[in-house]
Each structure stands twice: as structure tokens, then as C-alpha cells.
Design a protein around this motif. Structure first.
Motif, PDB file in Angstrom:
ATOM      1  N   ALA A 295      20.768 -50.406  44.862  1.00  0.00           N
ATOM      2  CA  ALA A 295      21.397 -51.411  43.999  1.00  0.00           C
ATOM      3  C   ALA A 295      21.123 -52.817  44.516  1.00  0.00           C
ATOM      4  CB  ALA A 295      22.898 -51.170  43.938  1.00  0.00           C
ATOM      5  N   GLU A 296      20.823 -53.701  43.603  1.00  0.00           N
ATOM      6  CA  GLU A 296      20.650 -55.099  43.981  1.00  0.00           C
ATOM      7  C   GLU A 296      22.006 -55.753  44.214  1.00  0.00           C
ATOM      8  OE1 GLU A 296      18.063 -57.390  41.498  1.00  0.00           O
ATOM      9  OE2 GLU A 296      16.620 -55.755  41.365  1.00  0.00           O
ATOM     10  N   ALA A 297      22.935 -55.488  43.338  1.00  0.00           N
ATOM     11  CA  ALA A 297      24.298 -55.983  43.488  1.00  0.00           C
ATOM     12  C   ALA A 297      25.220 -54.777  43.604  1.00  0.00           C
ATOM     13  CB  ALA A 297      24.688 -56.829  42.290  1.00  0.00           C
ATOM     14  N   ILE A 298      26.075 -54.812  44.597  1.00  0.00           N
ATOM     15  CA  ILE A 298      26.937 -53.668  44.866  1.00  0.00           C
ATOM     16  C   ILE A 298      28.317 -53.905  44.265  1.00  0.00           C
ATOM     17  CG2 ILE A 298      28.105 -52.370  46.685  1.00  0.00           C
ATOM     18  CD1 ILE A 298      25.699 -52.858  48.461  1.00  0.00           C
ATOM     19  N   ASN A 299      28.781 -52.938  43.468  1.00  0.00           N
ATOM     20  CA  ASN A 299      30.164 -52.913  43.022  1.00  0.00           C
ATOM     21  C   ASN A 299      30.909 -52.152  44.108  1.00  0.00           C
ATOM     22  OD1 ASN A 299      32.655 -52.159  41.990  1.00  0.00           O
ATOM     23  ND2 ASN A 299      31.886 -51.977  39.903  1.00  0.00           N
ATOM     24  N   LEU A 300      31.508 -52.901  45.038  1.00  0.00           N
ATOM     25  CA  LEU A 300      32.074 -52.307  46.246  1.00  0.00           C
ATOM     26  C   LEU A 300      33.158 -51.278  45.947  1.00  0.00           C
ATOM     27  CD1 LEU A 300      31.990 -52.212  49.297  1.00  0.00           C
ATOM     28  CD2 LEU A 300      33.647 -54.082  49.337  1.00  0.00           C
ATOM     29  N   GLU A 301      34.069 -51.585  45.032  1.00  0.00           N
ATOM     30  CA  GLU A 301      35.146 -50.640  44.734  1.00  0.00           C
ATOM     31  C   GLU A 301      34.596 -49.338  44.165  1.00  0.00           C
ATOM     32  OE1 GLU A 301      39.152 -50.379  42.033  1.00  0.00           O
ATOM     33  OE2 GLU A 301      38.698 -52.290  43.011  1.00  0.00           O
ATOM     34  N   ALA A 302      33.611 -49.416  43.287  1.00  0.00           N
ATOM     35  CA  ALA A 302      32.999 -48.205  42.719  1.00  0.00           C
ATOM     36  C   ALA A 302      32.268 -47.423  43.804  1.00  0.00           C
ATOM     37  CB  ALA A 302      32.049 -48.575  41.584  1.00  0.00           C
ATOM     38  N   LEU A 303      31.584 -48.142  44.674  1.00  0.00           N
ATOM     39  CA  LEU A 303      30.852 -47.494  45.764  1.00  0.00           C
ATOM     40  C   LEU A 303      31.811 -46.772  46.705  1.00  0.00           C
ATOM     41  CD1 LEU A 303      27.858 -47.455  46.935  1.00  0.00           C
ATOM     42  CD2 LEU A 303      28.722 -49.149  48.537  1.00  0.00           C
ATOM     43  N   LEU A 304      32.879 -47.451  47.093  1.00  0.00           N
ATOM     44  CA  LEU A 304      33.857 -46.845  48.008  1.00  0.00           C
ATOM     45  C   LEU A 304      34.602 -45.690  47.350  1.00  0.00           C
ATOM     46  CD1 LEU A 304      35.259 -50.071  49.700  1.00  0.00           C
ATOM     47  CD2 LEU A 304      33.616 -48.420  50.660  1.00  0.00           C
ATOM     48  N   THR A 305      34.888 -45.815  46.058  1.00  0.00           N
ATOM     49  CA  THR A 305      35.538 -44.720  45.330  1.00  0.00           C
ATOM     50  C   THR A 305      34.641 -43.490  45.326  1.00  0.00           C
ATOM     51  OG1 THR A 305      36.773 -46.279  43.966  1.00  0.00           O
ATOM     52  CG2 THR A 305      36.534 -44.033  43.118  1.00  0.00           C
ATOM     53  N   ASN A 306      33.361 -43.699  45.102  1.00  0.00           N
ATOM     54  CA  ASN A 306      32.406 -42.596  45.143  1.00  0.00           C
ATOM     55  C   ASN A 306      32.363 -41.975  46.540  1.00  0.00           C
ATOM     56  OD1 ASN A 306      30.402 -41.026  43.723  1.00  0.00           O
ATOM     57  ND2 ASN A 306      28.895 -42.014  45.047  1.00  0.00           N
ATOM     58  N   LEU A 307      32.358 -42.821  47.573  1.00  0.00           N
ATOM     59  CA  LEU A 307      32.360 -42.326  48.952  1.00  0.00           C
ATOM     60  C   LEU A 307      33.608 -41.494  49.227  1.00  0.00           C
ATOM     61  CD1 LEU A 307      31.281 -42.204  51.854  1.00  0.00           C
ATOM     62  CD2 LEU A 307      32.315 -44.456  52.244  1.00  0.00           C
ATOM     63  N   ILE A 308      34.750 -41.966  48.790  1.00  0.00           N
ATOM     64  CA  ILE A 308      36.008 -41.238  48.987  1.00  0.00           C
ATOM     65  C   ILE A 308      35.957 -39.887  48.281  1.00  0.00           C
ATOM     66  CG2 ILE A 308      38.469 -41.261  48.388  1.00  0.00           C
ATOM     67  CD1 ILE A 308      38.246 -44.396  48.861  1.00  0.00           C
ATOM     68  N   ASN A 309      35.434 -39.872  47.066  1.00  0.00           N
ATOM     69  CA  ASN A 309      35.310 -38.610  46.327  1.00  0.00           C
ATOM     70  C   ASN A 309      34.387 -37.633  47.049  1.00  0.00           C
ATOM     71  OD1 ASN A 309      37.076 -39.380  44.297  1.00  0.00           O
ATOM     72  ND2 ASN A 309      35.450 -40.267  43.051  1.00  0.00           N
ATOM     73  N   GLU A 310      33.320 -38.145  47.635  1.00  0.00           N
ATOM     74  CA  GLU A 310      32.405 -37.262  48.368  1.00  0.00           C
ATOM     75  C   GLU A 310      33.038 -36.761  49.671  1.00  0.00           C
ATOM     76  OE1 GLU A 310      27.948 -38.140  47.539  1.00  0.00           O
ATOM     77  OE2 GLU A 310      28.927 -40.096  47.764  1.00  0.00           O
ATOM     78  N   ILE A 311      33.820 -37.601  50.321  1.00  0.00           N
ATOM     79  CA  ILE A 311      34.539 -37.164  51.528  1.00  0.00           C
ATOM     80  C   ILE A 311      35.558 -36.088  51.160  1.00  0.00           C
ATOM     81  CG2 ILE A 311      36.197 -37.882  53.301  1.00  0.00           C
ATOM     82  CD1 ILE A 311      34.737 -40.639  53.288  1.00  0.00           C
ATOM     83  N   ALA A 312      36.172 -36.218  49.999  1.00  0.00           N
ATOM     84  CA  ALA A 312      37.174 -35.246  49.550  1.00  0.00           C
ATOM     85  C   ALA A 312      36.579 -33.855  49.398  1.00  0.00           C
ATOM     86  CB  ALA A 312      37.800 -35.708  48.235  1.00  0.00           C
ATOM     87  N   GLU A 313      35.270 -33.774  49.196  1.00  0.00           N
ATOM     88  CA  GLU A 313      34.615 -32.479  49.025  1.00  0.00           C
ATOM     89  C   GLU A 313      34.386 -31.740  50.348  1.00  0.00           C
ATOM     90  OE1 GLU A 313      31.097 -33.059  46.673  1.00  0.00           O
ATOM     91  OE2 GLU A 313      32.237 -33.985  45.043  1.00  0.00           O
ATOM     92  N   ILE A 314      34.550 -32.439  51.481  1.00  0.00           N
ATOM     93  CA  ILE A 314      34.444 -31.764  52.778  1.00  0.00           C
ATOM     94  C   ILE A 314      35.658 -30.856  52.911  1.00  0.00           C
ATOM     95  CG2 ILE A 314      34.373 -32.072  55.281  1.00  0.00           C
ATOM     96  CD1 ILE A 314      33.122 -34.839  54.791  1.00  0.00           C
ATOM     97  N   SER A 315      35.428 -29.617  53.283  1.00  0.00           N
ATOM     98  CA  SER A 315      36.521 -28.641  53.261  1.00  0.00           C
ATOM     99  C   SER A 315      37.433 -28.695  54.484  1.00  0.00           C
ATOM    100  CB  SER A 315      35.949 -27.230  53.102  1.00  0.00           C
ATOM    101  OG  SER A 315      35.046 -26.954  54.156  1.00  0.00           O
TER     102      SER A 315
END
Length: 171
Positions: free
Chosen positions: A63-83
Motif C-alpha cells: 500500500a502506498e497509503a496505509i489505513n492504520l486502523e484497518a491494517l491493525l484490525t486485520n492484524l488483530i483478526n489474524e492473531i485471533a486465529e492462533i489457537s
């Protein structure tokens, strides 16, 4: 400096049965860049689960410009998938002076899944909402006074553990 923060963390880790769920990120002054910080944050998590946050990493790097909240939300969702439980240690956080990193970490702390724990070792209080974390009972603090040896502890360590046979005045 010199109070044994990193040593204490290392000793603590050695007492944890499942050390495979612990990631360690040692920070330095070069990490005062949001993309670099988040890249290393994700890389540390990937030592636990190799494919975690791949989508976030790709989105962040392309991404050229980062939507930080969307990026962090995605990161949190991916962390949530760790069992399993996950512990991420951020060592030497006092080198972080770039406020957007503090803001990103604050957002992460407010939304992390229950099975993820952040350990922050720092010489100074980080610029994150410590009062709010204390009030919610979401934080345990170990401060310099907790790490400082009492006279009796210093005496025991120097004379029994190190076998130095010192007089009280020398301890």
C-alpha cells in the motif's frame, strides 16, 4: 539500565512449559518507523505461527497509503486465529519515540484477543494508556523497586551464590 529487566524475562521464559508460544522482539532506535515496527512485530509472531498475519504484511508493504486502523484490525483478526496462548515480549521499548507506534500499540492493546499477551520491558513508562490498563486490571507492573535487591538479598547472592565471602560493610 542494569536492573535486570531482560534477565528477569529470560528467567521467566525458562519457567514456562510451552516456550513455543513466546516471541521476543528486541527493539532499537532504528525501529522508530511504523512500517518497520509492525513488520518486525509480525515477524516475531511468525516465529510462533509461520503464516500468521501474512495478509497484513502484504497489505502493509504494497500500500502506498496505509489505513492504520484497518491494517491493525486485520492484524488483530489474524492473531485471533492462533489457537494457543501467545506471549510477545517487546524488549527495550524505551527506544521507541515515534508517537504513531505508541498509538498503534495502544489500539492493539485495546483490541487484542484474550489469548495474546504483550510484555513490555522499558526503562521509562511507554506513552500508552497505562492508567486505563491499570483501572481495567489488564496490566501487571514490575518496577525498579521490585527488581532492586534488599541488603539481605544482595548479601545472600554475593556470599552464598557467588561465594565471595564479603563483610556486611562491603556488601
Amino acid at each position: 539500565a542494569g536492573f535486570g529487566k531482560s534477565t528477569l524475562l529470560s528467567a521467566w521464559i525458562n519457567q514456562i512449559e510451552n516456550r513455543n508460544q513466546i516471541a521476543w522482539l528486541s527493539l532499537d532506535h532504528g525501529d522508530n518507523d511504523l512500517v518497520r515496527f509492525l513488520s518486525f512485530f509480525i515477524a516475531a509472531l511468525q516465529t510462533i505461527e509461520s503464516d500468521v498475519a501474512e495478509g497484513t504484511l502484504i497489505a502493509m508493504q504494497s500500500a502506498e497509503a496505509i489505513n492504520l486502523e484497518a491494517l491493525l484490525t486485520n492484524l488483530i483478526n489474524e492473531i485471533a486465529e492462533i489457537s494457543d496462548d501467545v506471549i510477545l515480549i517487546l524488549d527495550d521499548y524505551h527506544v521507541i519515540e515515534f508517537h504513531p507506534i505508541d498509538q498503534a500499540l495502544s489500539f492493539l492493546l485495546d483490541h487484542l484477543p484474550d489469548h495474546m499477551h504483550l510484555v513490555i520491558a522499558s526503562r521509562i513508562d511507554p506513552s500508552i494508556p497505562l492508567a486505563r490498563l491499570r483501572a481495567r486490571g489488564q496490566m501487571v507492573e514490575i518496577r525498579a523497586d521490585d527488581l532492586r535487591f534488599s541488603f539481605d538479598e544482595a548479601n545472600l547472592f554475593l556470599n552464598q551464590v557467588m561465594a565471595m565471602d564479603l563483610l556486611d560493610k562491603d556488601v
